[in-house]
Design a protein around this motif. Sequence first.
Motif, PDB file in Angstrom:
ATOM      1  N   ALA A  14     -16.882  -2.487  -0.625  1.00  0.00           N
ATOM      2  CA  ALA A  14     -18.841  -3.965   0.012  1.00  0.00           C
ATOM      3  C   ALA A  14     -19.140  -3.219   1.123  1.00  0.00           C
ATOM      4  N   SER A  15     -18.546  -2.433   1.785  1.00  0.00           N
ATOM      5  CA  SER A  15     -19.709  -1.996   3.063  1.00  0.00           C
ATOM      6  C   SER A  15     -19.368  -0.624   3.489  1.00  0.00           C
ATOM      7  N   GLY A  16     -20.224   0.209   4.369  1.00  0.00           N
ATOM      8  CA  GLY A  16     -20.339   0.774   4.881  1.00  0.00           C
ATOM      9  C   GLY A  16     -20.040   2.479   3.994  1.00  0.00           C
ATOM     10  N   ILE A  17     -18.838   2.847   4.815  1.00  0.00           N
ATOM     11  CA  ILE A  17     -18.720   3.768   3.584  1.00  0.00           C
ATOM     12  C   ILE A  17     -18.359   3.611   2.386  1.00  0.00           C
ATOM     13  N   GLY A  18     -17.029   2.919   2.573  1.00  0.00           N
ATOM     14  CA  GLY A  18     -16.136   2.528   1.384  1.00  0.00           C
ATOM     15  C   GLY A  18     -17.922   2.152   0.168  1.00  0.00           C
ATOM     16  N   GLY A  35     -12.505  -3.190  -4.546  1.00  0.00           N
ATOM     17  CA  GLY A  35     -10.725  -3.937  -3.880  1.00  0.00           C
ATOM     18  C   GLY A  35     -11.438  -3.963  -2.574  1.00  0.00           C
ATOM     19  N   ASP A  36     -12.041  -5.603  -1.859  1.00  0.00           N
ATOM     20  CA  ASP A  36     -12.768  -5.977  -0.967  1.00  0.00           C
ATOM     21  C   ASP A  36     -12.834  -7.233  -0.496  1.00  0.00           C
ATOM     22  N   VAL A  37     -12.137  -7.862   0.660  1.00  0.00           N
ATOM     23  CA  VAL A  37     -11.691  -9.016   1.330  1.00  0.00           C
ATOM     24  C   VAL A  37     -12.661  -9.908   0.888  1.00  0.00           C
ATOM     25  N   THR A  38     -14.080  -9.271   1.403  1.00  0.00           N
ATOM     26  CA  THR A  38     -15.589  -9.831   1.639  1.00  0.00           C
ATOM     27  C   THR A  38     -15.546  -9.722   0.322  1.00  0.00           C
ATOM     28  N   GLU A  39     -16.018 -11.228  -0.408  1.00  0.00           N
ATOM     29  CA  GLU A  39     -16.099 -11.027  -1.823  1.00  0.00           C
ATOM     30  C   GLU A  39     -17.825 -10.973  -2.417  1.00  0.00           C
ATOM     31  N   ASP A  62      -7.107  -8.550  -0.476  1.00  0.00           N
ATOM     32  CA  ASP A  62      -6.746  -8.473   0.967  1.00  0.00           C
ATOM     33  C   ASP A  62      -5.278  -7.924   1.134  1.00  0.00           C
ATOM     34  N   LEU A  63      -5.669  -6.672   2.347  1.00  0.00           N
ATOM     35  CA  LEU A  63      -4.955  -5.404   2.806  1.00  0.00           C
ATOM     36  C   LEU A  63      -3.556  -6.688   3.352  1.00  0.00           C
ATOM     37  N   THR A  64      -4.416  -7.765   4.224  1.00  0.00           N
ATOM     38  CA  THR A  64      -3.453  -7.920   4.355  1.00  0.00           C
ATOM     39  C   THR A  64      -1.826  -8.403   4.205  1.00  0.00           C
ATOM     40  N   ASN A  89      -8.446   5.125  -0.152  1.00  0.00           N
ATOM     41  CA  ASN A  89      -8.458   3.493   0.616  1.00  0.00           C
ATOM     42  C   ASN A  89      -9.462   4.340   1.537  1.00  0.00           C
ATOM     43  N   ALA A  90     -10.572   3.537   1.861  1.00  0.00           N
ATOM     44  CA  ALA A  90     -11.346   2.933   2.778  1.00  0.00           C
ATOM     45  C   ALA A  90     -11.884   2.338   3.755  1.00  0.00           C
ATOM     46  N   ALA A  91     -10.710   1.459   3.432  1.00  0.00           N
ATOM     47  CA  ALA A  91     -11.291  -0.190   4.103  1.00  0.00           C
ATOM     48  C   ALA A  91     -10.418   0.042   5.222  1.00  0.00           C
ATOM     49  N   VAL A 154      -4.343   0.778  19.294  1.00  0.00           N
ATOM     50  CA  VAL A 154      -3.190   1.196  18.055  1.00  0.00           C
ATOM     51  C   VAL A 154      -3.876   0.852  17.180  1.00  0.00           C
ATOM     52  N   TYR A 155      -5.329   1.384  17.001  1.00  0.00           N
ATOM     53  CA  TYR A 155      -6.481   1.483  15.753  1.00  0.00           C
ATOM     54  C   TYR A 155      -5.810   2.938  15.324  1.00  0.00           C
ATOM     55  N   SER A 156      -5.613   3.934  16.145  1.00  0.00           N
ATOM     56  CA  SER A 156      -5.433   4.962  16.904  1.00  0.00           C
ATOM     57  C   SER A 156      -4.154   5.985  15.789  1.00  0.00           C
ATOM     58  N   ALA A 158      -2.566   3.299  14.046  1.00  0.00           N
ATOM     59  CA  ALA A 158      -2.498   2.981  12.551  1.00  0.00           C
ATOM     60  C   ALA A 158      -3.275   4.818  11.562  1.00  0.00           C
ATOM     61  N   LYS A 159      -4.421   4.966  12.104  1.00  0.00           N
ATOM     62  CA  LYS A 159      -4.974   6.111  11.354  1.00  0.00           C
ATOM     63  C   LYS A 159      -4.552   7.341  11.981  1.00  0.00           C
ATOM     64  N   GLY A 160      -3.752   7.434  12.691  1.00  0.00           N
ATOM     65  CA  GLY A 160      -2.478   8.930  12.920  1.00  0.00           C
ATOM     66  C   GLY A 160      -1.220   8.632  11.872  1.00  0.00           C
ATOM     67  N   PRO A 187     -17.236   9.315  14.462  1.00  0.00           N
ATOM     68  CA  PRO A 187     -18.689   7.362  14.794  1.00  0.00           C
ATOM     69  C   PRO A 187     -19.320   7.555  13.936  1.00  0.00           C
ATOM     70  N   THR A 188     -19.512   6.620  12.970  1.00  0.00           N
ATOM     71  CA  THR A 188     -20.170   6.578  10.950  1.00  0.00           C
ATOM     72  C   THR A 188     -21.414   5.192  11.391  1.00  0.00           C
ATOM     73  N   ASP A 189     -22.424   5.699  11.264  1.00  0.00           N
ATOM     74  CA  ASP A 189     -23.524   4.402  10.962  1.00  0.00           C
ATOM     75  C   ASP A 189     -22.865   2.749  10.034  1.00  0.00           C
ATOM     76  N   THR A 190     -22.141   2.203  10.369  1.00  0.00           N
ATOM     77  CA  THR A 190     -21.578   1.541   9.542  1.00  0.00           C
ATOM     78  C   THR A 190     -22.088   0.104  10.266  1.00  0.00           C
ATOM     79  N   PRO A 191     -21.611  -1.191   9.327  1.00  0.00           N
ATOM     80  CA  PRO A 191     -21.479  -2.224  10.067  1.00  0.00           C
ATOM     81  C   PRO A 191     -20.373  -2.156  11.353  1.00  0.00           C
TER      82      PRO A 191
HETATM   83  N1  LIG Z   1     -17.916   3.512  11.347  1.00  0.00           N
HETATM   84  C1  LIG Z   1     -17.411   4.338  11.977  1.00  0.00           C
HETATM   85  O1  LIG Z   1     -17.764   4.757  12.861  1.00  0.00           O
HETATM   86  C2  LIG Z   1     -15.310   4.891  11.328  1.00  0.00           C
HETATM   87  C3  LIG Z   1     -15.747   5.704  12.205  1.00  0.00           C
HETATM   88  C4  LIG Z   1     -13.550   6.125  12.086  1.00  0.00           C
HETATM   89  C5  LIG Z   1     -13.707   6.153  11.239  1.00  0.00           C
HETATM   90  N2  LIG Z   1     -13.802   5.028  10.292  1.00  0.00           N
HETATM   91  C6  LIG Z   1     -13.021   4.244   9.224  1.00  0.00           C
HETATM   92  O2  LIG Z   1     -13.651   4.757   7.803  1.00  0.00           O
HETATM   93  C7  LIG Z   1     -13.011   2.895   7.051  1.00  0.00           C
HETATM   94  C8  LIG Z   1     -14.908   2.546   6.682  1.00  0.00           C
HETATM   95  O3  LIG Z   1     -15.073   2.015   8.132  1.00  0.00           O
HETATM   96  P1  LIG Z   1     -17.168   1.396   7.951  1.00  0.00           P
HETATM   97  O4  LIG Z   1     -17.507   1.792   8.650  1.00  0.00           O
HETATM   98  O5  LIG Z   1     -17.635   1.632   7.026  1.00  0.00           O
HETATM   99  O6  LIG Z   1     -16.411  -0.040   8.397  1.00  0.00           O
HETATM  100  P2  LIG Z   1     -17.127  -1.557   7.624  1.00  0.00           P
HETATM  101  O7  LIG Z   1     -17.018  -2.210   8.386  1.00  0.00           O
HETATM  102  O8  LIG Z   1     -18.608  -1.070   7.386  1.00  0.00           O
HETATM  103  O9  LIG Z   1     -16.230  -1.743   5.904  1.00  0.00           O
HETATM  104  C9  LIG Z   1     -15.084  -2.075   6.204  1.00  0.00           C
HETATM  105  C10 LIG Z   1     -14.402  -2.207   4.650  1.00  0.00           C
HETATM  106  O10 LIG Z   1     -13.612  -3.342   5.316  1.00  0.00           O
HETATM  107  C11 LIG Z   1     -13.087  -4.574   4.329  1.00  0.00           C
HETATM  108  N3  LIG Z   1     -12.081  -4.728   4.927  1.00  0.00           N
HETATM  109  C12 LIG Z   1     -11.380  -5.269   6.001  1.00  0.00           C
HETATM  110  N4  LIG Z   1     -10.636  -5.297   6.057  1.00  0.00           N
HETATM  111  C13 LIG Z   1     -10.232  -6.474   5.182  1.00  0.00           C
HETATM  112  C14 LIG Z   1      -8.410  -6.192   4.549  1.00  0.00           C
HETATM  113  N5  LIG Z   1      -7.380  -7.178   4.896  1.00  0.00           N
HETATM  114  N6  LIG Z   1      -8.657  -6.611   3.234  1.00  0.00           N
HETATM  115  C15 LIG Z   1      -9.569  -5.459   2.334  1.00  0.00           C
HETATM  116  N7  LIG Z   1     -10.639  -5.343   2.904  1.00  0.00           N
HETATM  117  C16 LIG Z   1     -10.812  -5.339   3.533  1.00  0.00           C
HETATM  118  C17 LIG Z   1     -14.802  -4.605   4.916  1.00  0.00           C
HETATM  119  O11 LIG Z   1     -14.821  -6.182   3.889  1.00  0.00           O
HETATM  120  C18 LIG Z   1     -15.167  -4.050   5.120  1.00  0.00           C
HETATM  121  O12 LIG Z   1     -16.273  -3.982   3.630  1.00  0.00           O
HETATM  122  C19 LIG Z   1     -12.671   1.895   7.747  1.00  0.00           C
HETATM  123  O13 LIG Z   1     -10.902   2.831   7.516  1.00  0.00           O
HETATM  124  C20 LIG Z   1     -12.815   2.408   9.469  1.00  0.00           C
HETATM  125  O14 LIG Z   1     -11.565   2.671   9.870  1.00  0.00           O
HETATM  126  C21 LIG Z   1     -15.218   4.355  10.397  1.00  0.00           C
END
Ligand SMILES: NC(=O)c1ccc[n+]([C@@H]2O[C@H](COP(=O)([O-])OP(=O)(O)OC[C@H]3O[C@@H](n4cnc5c(N)ncnc54)[C@H](O)[C@@H]3O)[C@@H](O)[C@H]2O)c1
Length: 249
Positions: A14-18, A35-39, A62-64, A89-91, A154-156, A158-160, A187-191
Amino acid sequence: MDMADRVVAVTGGASGIGKATVFLLAREGARVIIGDVTEDAGHAVAKDAAGQGLRVEFLKLDLTQAASVEEFAAGANAAAGGRLDGLVNAAGWDRIQPFMENDPAIWERLININLLGAVRLCRGVLPPMIAAGKGKIVNISSDAGRVGSMGETVYSAAKGGIIAFTKSLAREMARSRINVNCVCPGPTDTPLLQAQPERMREALTRAIPFRRVAQPQEIAEAVMFFLGPRTDYVTGQVLSVSGGLTMVD
Ligand SMILES: NC(=O)c1ccc[n+]([C@@H]2O[C@H](COP(=O)([O-])OP(=O)(O)OC[C@H]3O[C@@H](n4cnc5c(N)ncnc54)[C@H](O)[C@@H]3O)[C@@H](O)[C@H]2O)c1
């Protein structure tokens, strides 16, 4: 078209990289299930794509919540006619804060969304892929998971964890001819990045040899590389897409 008639599920679509990945895959001929939590945003992406003649559907995830992940996996497999060709798996979710100020509830959320959610979803979509002896999984980690990052401890972790999970799952799935690879954005230009203080974004930009953050489409291209036919013999690999920010062996 590299992805003609493939069916691929993209979490976080629904957003950004995904979202960028959803459009790139669909333009390459794939049918995409978001698949996204933001309907609202998920439905809006599907509608926008349909307006462009692309095949994109939205299913709530909802991945949680383990039950929601199971339901999404079953729904995506069914929508794909029994088996997905690919899973991305981009969420993800992050909260930048010094470790010593973290409320432990944040740790659980970070691990649930960024690590366990992807683990559970892989478990859900793999059985029909294993039965068919084919499939491709791409996990989005982060350079933070390779080299660490201030305020993202802790984010790191999880990502590791996702990187190690990718490698071990790739070993286990090789006998079933399933590829599992990992993309690490810088770093990527997303929300997610836009929510951070400007001071921090400027400091990050200065640290990047290319002197700019990535556009989401540039990360999507690397995901596409691993999903497409050019990498059929590549598995368990980690690719940083970060303008040279990290250069890890
Ligand atoms: N933007 C960056 O600078 C950056 C850098 C490194 C890694 N990443 C990774 O890239 C991926 C995409 O990030 P992005 O920047 O596009 O972020 P984003 O916030 O634009 O998009 C993330 C998406 O994940 C969804 N999401 C969040 N919680 C969720 C849940 N519980 N269940 C289902 N969906 C859920 C959100 O609704 C959103 O649509 C992520 O895994 C992020 O950690 C981003």
